[in-house]
Write a protein that holds these residues in place. Structure first.
Motif, short mmCIF file in Angstrom:
data_model
loop_
_atom_site.label_atom_id
_atom_site.label_comp_id
_atom_site.label_asym_id
_atom_site.label_seq_id
_atom_site.Cartn_x
_atom_site.Cartn_y
_atom_site.Cartn_z
N TRP A 25 -4.09 7.16 -3.49
CA TRP A 25 -3.92 5.94 -2.69
C TRP A 25 -3.80 4.73 -3.60
O TRP A 25 -4.44 4.67 -4.64
N ASP A 26 -3.00 3.74 -3.14
CA ASP A 26 -2.98 2.46 -3.85
C ASP A 26 -2.77 1.34 -2.83
O ASP A 26 -1.98 1.47 -1.89
N VAL A 27 -3.50 0.25 -2.99
CA VAL A 27 -3.45 -0.93 -2.12
C VAL A 27 -3.41 -2.17 -3.00
O VAL A 27 -4.12 -2.24 -4.02
N GLY A 28 -2.55 -3.15 -2.61
CA GLY A 28 -2.46 -4.36 -3.41
C GLY A 28 -2.18 -5.58 -2.56
O GLY A 28 -1.70 -5.48 -1.43
N LEU A 29 -2.49 -6.74 -3.10
CA LEU A 29 -2.22 -8.04 -2.47
C LEU A 29 -1.44 -8.90 -3.45
O LEU A 29 -1.72 -8.91 -4.65
N GLY A 79 0.83 -1.20 0.00
CA GLY A 79 0.00 0.00 0.00
C GLY A 79 0.86 1.24 0.00
O GLY A 79 2.04 1.20 0.34
N GLY A 80 0.30 2.34 -0.41
CA GLY A 80 1.03 3.59 -0.44
C GLY A 80 0.12 4.76 -0.71
O GLY A 80 -1.05 4.62 -1.05
N VAL A 81 0.66 5.92 -0.56
CA VAL A 81 -0.07 7.15 -0.81
C VAL A 81 0.87 8.11 -1.52
O VAL A 81 2.06 8.19 -1.20
N THR A 82 0.36 8.79 -2.53
CA THR A 82 1.13 9.76 -3.31
C THR A 82 0.44 11.10 -3.23
O THR A 82 -0.79 11.20 -3.41
N LEU A 83 1.21 12.14 -2.98
CA LEU A 83 0.67 13.50 -2.89
C LEU A 83 0.92 14.22 -4.20
O LEU A 83 2.06 14.25 -4.70
N LYS A 84 -0.11 14.78 -4.80
CA LYS A 84 -0.01 15.50 -6.08
C LYS A 84 -0.47 16.94 -5.90
O LYS A 84 -1.38 17.22 -5.11
#
Length: 222
Positions: free
Chosen positions: A84-88, A57-62
């Motif tokens: 936001w991005d989340v993965g399995l 998972g992660g978060v990017t600020l734009k």
């Protein structure tokens, strides 16, 4: 003898002595450590056969594309436009024969160590029981020898009195003196055997060194 033999005042219950032996004897502690290590190794090898699920998972600020530079910095600081991005990620081991083989070998080794520990416990219990029986047997021998000495002393006193009255001979008196001497030697022998049996019991329970104020730490052995 320059000192009197050590005599036991009492014996603790066998179960209590067995627990002390299982706690004190170094080979038992070593076996327990080997068993714990083998269980941990088996768990590690078992985990290698299980599927692996990883979460990411992660978060990017734009910044806003229509904003001025100074306004853009302010938007980044305030996180007005997050992404936001989340993965399995699932990994399933298929055909992992090497790991399967290691796991099976670890199972067999664990079973062997468990059987060895059971055998060691039976051996320790039997050694403790045998030592306790020997201590009790020698205690009974000491008591019997004391009774015999008492009887021999009474007989000798009687023979000496008979000799004074002219009712017996010096030979009879000497015979009873020899019997008393043999009874005293028997008592001394029983006391020595009793002390040996006490030492054997301390060995069986792992208390031989501690009973003499001797302690051994890992730093003492190179």
């Amino acid at each position: 003898p320059t000192e009197k033999p050590m005599l036991a005042k009492g014996i603790a219950p066998t179960d209590s002595l067995f627990r002390k032996a299982m706690s004190n004897r170094p080979e038992v502690r070593m076996q327990t450590q080997q068993l714990a290590y083998q269980k941990l190794s088996l768990k590690v090898n078992r985990n290698q056969l299980l599927p692996i699920l990883n979460a990411t998972g992660g978060v990017t600020l734009k910044d806003g594309s229509s904003l001025k530079y100074s306004e853009s910095l302010n938007e980044l600081a305030s996180a007005s436009y997050p992404s936001w991005d989340v993965g399995l990620r699932l990994v399933v081991p298929l055909g992992n024969n090497a790991a399967e083989g290691r796991y099976r070998r670890q199972q067999l080794q664990l079973r062997q160590i468990e059987l060895g520990q059971q055998t060691l416990e039976l051996t320790v219990r039997e050694e403790v029981r045998g030592a306790v029986r020997q201590v009790r047997s020698t205690m009974e021998q000491i008591e019997a020898a004391k009774v015999t000495i008492h009887l021999r002393e009474a007989n000798l006193d009687n023979q000496r009195e008979r000799l004074r009255l002219g009712l017996t001979t010096n030979y009879e008196v000497l015979t009873h003196e020899n019997e008393l001497a043999r009874a005293r030697r028997s008592l001394l022998g029983a006391q020595i055997e009793h002390q040996k049996s006490n030492i054997d019991l301390q060995v069986a329970t792992g208390e031989l060194l501690s009973s003499r104020g001797i302690s051994v730490t890992p730093g003492d052995v190179e």
